[in-house]
Write a protein that holds these residues in place. Structure first.
Motif, PDB file in Angstrom:
ATOM      1  N   LEU A 270      27.913  37.788 -48.337  1.00 34.57           N
ATOM      2  CA  LEU A 270      26.710  37.171 -48.900  1.00 34.57           C
ATOM      3  C   LEU A 270      26.923  35.666 -49.004  1.00 34.57           C
ATOM      4  CD1 LEU A 270      23.935  37.343 -50.428  1.00 34.57           C
ATOM      5  CD2 LEU A 270      25.275  37.525 -52.533  1.00 34.57           C
ATOM      6  N   ASP A 271      25.996  34.892 -48.460  1.00 33.01           N
ATOM      7  CA  ASP A 271      26.010  33.439 -48.625  1.00 33.01           C
ATOM      8  C   ASP A 271      25.265  33.085 -49.907  1.00 33.01           C
ATOM      9  OD1 ASP A 271      27.460  32.245 -46.497  1.00 33.01           O
ATOM     10  OD2 ASP A 271      25.866  32.805 -45.114  1.00 33.01           O
ATOM     11  N   LEU A 272      25.986  32.465 -50.856  1.00 29.47           N
ATOM     12  CA  LEU A 272      25.382  32.066 -52.131  1.00 29.47           C
ATOM     13  C   LEU A 272      25.307  30.542 -52.186  1.00 29.47           C
ATOM     14  CD1 LEU A 272      24.377  32.713 -55.004  1.00 29.47           C
ATOM     15  CD2 LEU A 272      26.771  32.590 -55.749  1.00 29.47           C
ATOM     16  N   TYR A 273      24.095  30.005 -52.277  1.00 27.35           N
ATOM     17  CA  TYR A 273      23.891  28.557 -52.355  1.00 27.35           C
ATOM     18  C   TYR A 273      23.659  28.165 -53.811  1.00 27.35           C
ATOM     19  CZ  TYR A 273      23.540  28.463 -47.298  1.00 27.35           C
ATOM     20  OH  TYR A 273      23.825  28.564 -45.953  1.00 27.35           O
ATOM     21  N   ILE A 274      24.427  27.178 -54.263  1.00 32.48           N
ATOM     22  CA  ILE A 274      24.270  26.679 -55.631  1.00 32.48           C
ATOM     23  C   ILE A 274      24.072  25.160 -55.577  1.00 32.48           C
ATOM     24  CG2 ILE A 274      25.670  28.531 -56.604  1.00 32.48           C
ATOM     25  CD1 ILE A 274      27.982  26.543 -56.865  1.00 32.48           C
ATOM     26  N   SER A 275      23.492  24.626 -56.637  1.00 30.68           N
ATOM     27  CA  SER A 275      23.242  23.187 -56.690  1.00 30.68           C
ATOM     28  C   SER A 275      24.525  22.433 -57.038  1.00 30.68           C
ATOM     29  CB  SER A 275      22.165  22.879 -57.731  1.00 30.68           C
ATOM     30  OG  SER A 275      22.673  23.097 -59.037  1.00 30.68           O
ATOM     31  N   PHE A 276      24.504  21.107 -56.824  1.00 30.02           N
ATOM     32  CA  PHE A 276      25.650  20.259 -57.155  1.00 30.02           C
ATOM     33  C   PHE A 276      25.930  20.339 -58.659  1.00 30.02           C
ATOM     34  CE2 PHE A 276      27.782  16.223 -58.009  1.00 30.02           C
ATOM     35  CZ  PHE A 276      28.754  16.222 -57.003  1.00 30.02           C
ATOM     36  N   ALA A 277      24.858  20.339 -59.443  1.00 26.18           N
ATOM     37  CA  ALA A 277      25.018  20.398 -60.897  1.00 26.18           C
ATOM     38  C   ALA A 277      25.645  21.724 -61.331  1.00 26.18           C
ATOM     39  CB  ALA A 277      23.660  20.209 -61.580  1.00 26.18           C
ATOM     40  N   GLU A 278      25.221  22.832 -60.699  1.00 24.27           N
ATOM     41  CA  GLU A 278      25.788  24.132 -61.032  1.00 24.27           C
ATOM     42  C   GLU A 278      27.266  24.194 -60.684  1.00 24.27           C
ATOM     43  OE1 GLU A 278      22.055  27.253 -60.549  1.00 24.27           O
ATOM     44  OE2 GLU A 278      23.007  26.462 -58.731  1.00 24.27           O
ATOM     45  N   ALA A 279      27.630  23.565 -59.555  1.00 26.50           N
ATOM     46  CA  ALA A 279      29.035  23.554 -59.147  1.00 26.50           C
ATOM     47  C   ALA A 279      29.887  22.755 -60.139  1.00 26.50           C
ATOM     48  CB  ALA A 279      29.158  22.964 -57.746  1.00 26.50           C
ATOM     49  N   VAL A 280      29.337  21.658 -60.638  1.00 23.99           N
ATOM     50  CA  VAL A 280      30.081  20.804 -61.571  1.00 23.99           C
ATOM     51  C   VAL A 280      30.233  21.475 -62.935  1.00 23.99           C
ATOM     52  CG1 VAL A 280      30.018  18.642 -62.847  1.00 23.99           C
ATOM     53  CG2 VAL A 280      29.436  18.667 -60.418  1.00 23.99           C
ATOM     54  N   LEU A 281      29.163  22.050 -63.437  1.00 26.75           N
ATOM     55  CA  LEU A 281      29.146  22.565 -64.805  1.00 26.75           C
ATOM     56  C   LEU A 281      29.581  24.024 -64.910  1.00 26.75           C
ATOM     57  CD1 LEU A 281      25.762  20.984 -65.948  1.00 26.75           C
ATOM     58  CD2 LEU A 281      28.088  20.125 -66.385  1.00 26.75           C
ATOM     59  N   GLY A 282      29.500  24.751 -63.798  1.00 30.22           N
ATOM     60  CA  GLY A 282      29.763  26.183 -63.852  1.00 30.22           C
ATOM     61  C   GLY A 282      28.520  26.920 -64.316  1.00 30.22           C
ATOM     62  N   VAL A 283      28.348  28.155 -63.867  1.00 32.09           N
ATOM     63  CA  VAL A 283      27.116  28.873 -64.178  1.00 32.09           C
ATOM     64  C   VAL A 283      27.315  30.361 -63.898  1.00 32.09           C
ATOM     65  CG1 VAL A 283      26.140  28.654 -61.862  1.00 32.09           C
ATOM     66  CG2 VAL A 283      24.610  28.848 -63.841  1.00 32.09           C
TER      67      VAL A 283
END
Length: 375
Positions: A270-283
Motif C-alpha cells: 500500500l502506498d501511503l501519502y502523508i503531508s510534510f507537516a504530518e511527517a514532522v509532527l507524527g500522526v
C-alpha cells in the motif's frame, strides 16, 4: 505436504517430453494394479505417478507448477484427478495409450477401461473464468455460476453395439513372419462404450444429448491466485451410454485489480501519502487493509520511503501456512504551492541544522529496503 512431481517420476526439471513419458510409463507399469493386486500402497503410487504425468506432460501446467508448485492447482479438486482423488477410470481413459500392450492382448487392465473391454466413456470438460475481488480471495468465497452443459436427454435409450457385441473393442488377426498375431482396438462405432443409441427424443443430438443451463456452486478457498485452476468434478458435459461418467468443470481464477492494494504472492503493498507537516509532527492514520480499516501510528520525523510491515494483514497461504503481511510504503508529499508566509518560513529555516539531511545508520537505503522485502 505434497510430494514433488519430479521426485515421484524420478526425473529432473530439465527432462524433456520423451523422458517424462518414459519415466511415467516405467512407474505406471511398476505399480500397476494387475501386478500388485490388493496392494493399497502400490495403487496410491500408481495414482501419484498419473497425477505427476498429467501436469508435467502439459507445457502450460508444467510452467505453472515450476513457478508456483502444488499451490498453482490447489482448491476444489486441484489437479486433474484432485491430489489423490484421481480414480482408475480417469487414469486409464486419459493415459491408456501410455501402457500399450504391456498387459493383456489389447492394453486392457482388469476391466478399468484401458482398451481391454467395454470402458466407461467420460464426457468432455468445460472451462469457465471466475473473477474475484481481493477481499474474496483473502476470505474465500462460495460462488454460484450458470453453466451450459450437455446432458442425456430424457427418454433416450441405448442398445448393445452390434459391431463389438458390447465389448467396446474389436479383435484383429494379422499374419506375420512370426505367425498369427491377435490385437484389440477400440470400437469406432461406439467409441469403446459397448452401446449405441436405440431411441432418442427429437430435441436431442445424434448422441442423445441436449444442452441445459445449470447453476453450479463452487467453493473457492482463500489464497487462490491469478491463473489458478480449480476442478468441480462431474459438472462438465455428460457422455452417451448408461455406463458413462460426466466430464469436469475447470474454473480459472481471475483477480480484479484493487483500487489501492497491490498483491505480491501472499503479501500486500500500500502506498501511503502523508503531508510534510504530518511527517514532522507524527500522526495516527486509518488505512485500508484487505479486511477493513487498520489504524497505524507514524512517529515524529518519519522519512519518505519508510516501509511499515503489518504482520498477518496480507493474503492467507492456500496451503494453510498462515497469512502474508501488509507493507505500507510511506511517501512524504512535498507541497508544490506555498503562500508568502509559508515560503518565508522555509526560507528562514533553509540552513537550519534541523532541516539539513542527516541520515542515521539505521536509515536503510532504497536497495536495502528492497532486499528486506524479498528476504
Amino acid at each position: 505436504m505434497n510430494k514433488d512431481f519430479y521426485e515421484i517420476l524420478g526425473i529432473t526439471k530439465n527432462a524433456d517430453a520423451a523422458e517424462i513419458k518414459k519415466a511415467y510409463r516405467k512407474k505406471a507399469l511398476e505399480y500397476h494394479p494387475d501386478k500388485n493386486p490388493g496392494n493399497q500402497e502400490a495403487e496410491e503410487n500408481f495414482k501419484a505417478a498419473a497425477e505427476a504425468y498429467e501436469v508435467l506432460s502439459d507445457p502450460q501446467k508444467k510452467a505453472k507448477y515450476d513457478q508456483f508448485g502444488h499451490q498453482a492447482f490447489s482448491g476444489a479438486g486441484g489437479f486433474g484427478g484432485g491430489q489423490g482423488g484421481m480414480n482408475m477410470d480417469d487414469i486409464f481413459s486419459q493415459f491408456g495409450d501410455i501402457f500399450g500392450s504391456a498387459f493383456g492382448g489389447g492394453g486392457g487392465f482388469s476391466g478399468f477401461g484401458g482398451g481391454g473391454g467395454q470402458r466407461r466413456v467420460k464426457g468432455s470438460n468445460l472451462r469457465i473464468k471466475v473473477k474475484l475481488t481481493l477481499e474474496e480471495i483473502a476470505n474465500g468465497v462460495d460462488k454460484k455460476v450458470k453453466v451450459k452443459r450437455k446432458i442425456q436427454a430424457s427418454g433416450v435409450s441405448y442398445k448393445t453395439c452390434s459391431t463389438c457385441n458390447g465389448q467396446g473393442q474389436v479383435m484383429r488377426v494379422t499374419n506375420t513372419i512370426l505367425g498369427r498375431m491377435q490385437s484389440a482396438t477400440t470400437c469406432t462405432t461406439c467409441g469403446g462404450s459397448g452401446q449405441i443409441i436405440d431411441q432418442k427424443p427429437s430435441n436431442a443430438d445424434a448422441q442423445g444429448l441436449i444442452v441445459e443451463d445449470e447453476t453450479v456452486s463452487i467453493k473457492i478457498p482463500a489464497g487462490v491466485a491469478e491463473g489458478m485452476q480449480l476442478k468441480v468434478a462431474n459438472k462438465g458435459n455428460e457422455a452417451p451410454g448408461n455406463n458413462s461418467i460426466p466430464g469436469d468443470l475447470i474454473v480459472v481464477i481471475e483477480e480484479v485489480e484493487h483500487e489501492s492494494l497491490k498483491r505480491e504472492g501472499e503479501n500486500l503493498h500500500l502506498d501511503l501519502y502523508i503531508s510534510f507537516a504530518e511527517a514532522v509532527l507524527g500522526v495516527s492514520k486509518d488505512i485500508n487493509a484487505v479486511n477493513g480499516k487498520v489504524r497505524i501510528k507514524l512517529e515524529e520525523g518519519i522519512q519518505s520511503g519508510k516501509i511499515l510491515r503489518l504482520k498477518g494483514k496480507g493474503i492467507p497461504s492456500i496451503n494453510g501456512y498462515g497469512n502474508g503481511d501488509l507493507l505500507v510504503h510511506v511517501n512524504v508529499w512535498t507541497p508544490k504551492t506555498l503562500n508568502k508566509e509559508q515560503k518565508q518560513f522555509f526560507e528562514k529555516n533553509l540552513n537550519d541544522e534541523n532541516f539539513t539531511p542527516n541520515p542515521e545508520k539505521s536509515d536503510k537505503s532504497f536497495f536495502e529496503k528492497v532486499k528486506d522485502m524479498f528476504s
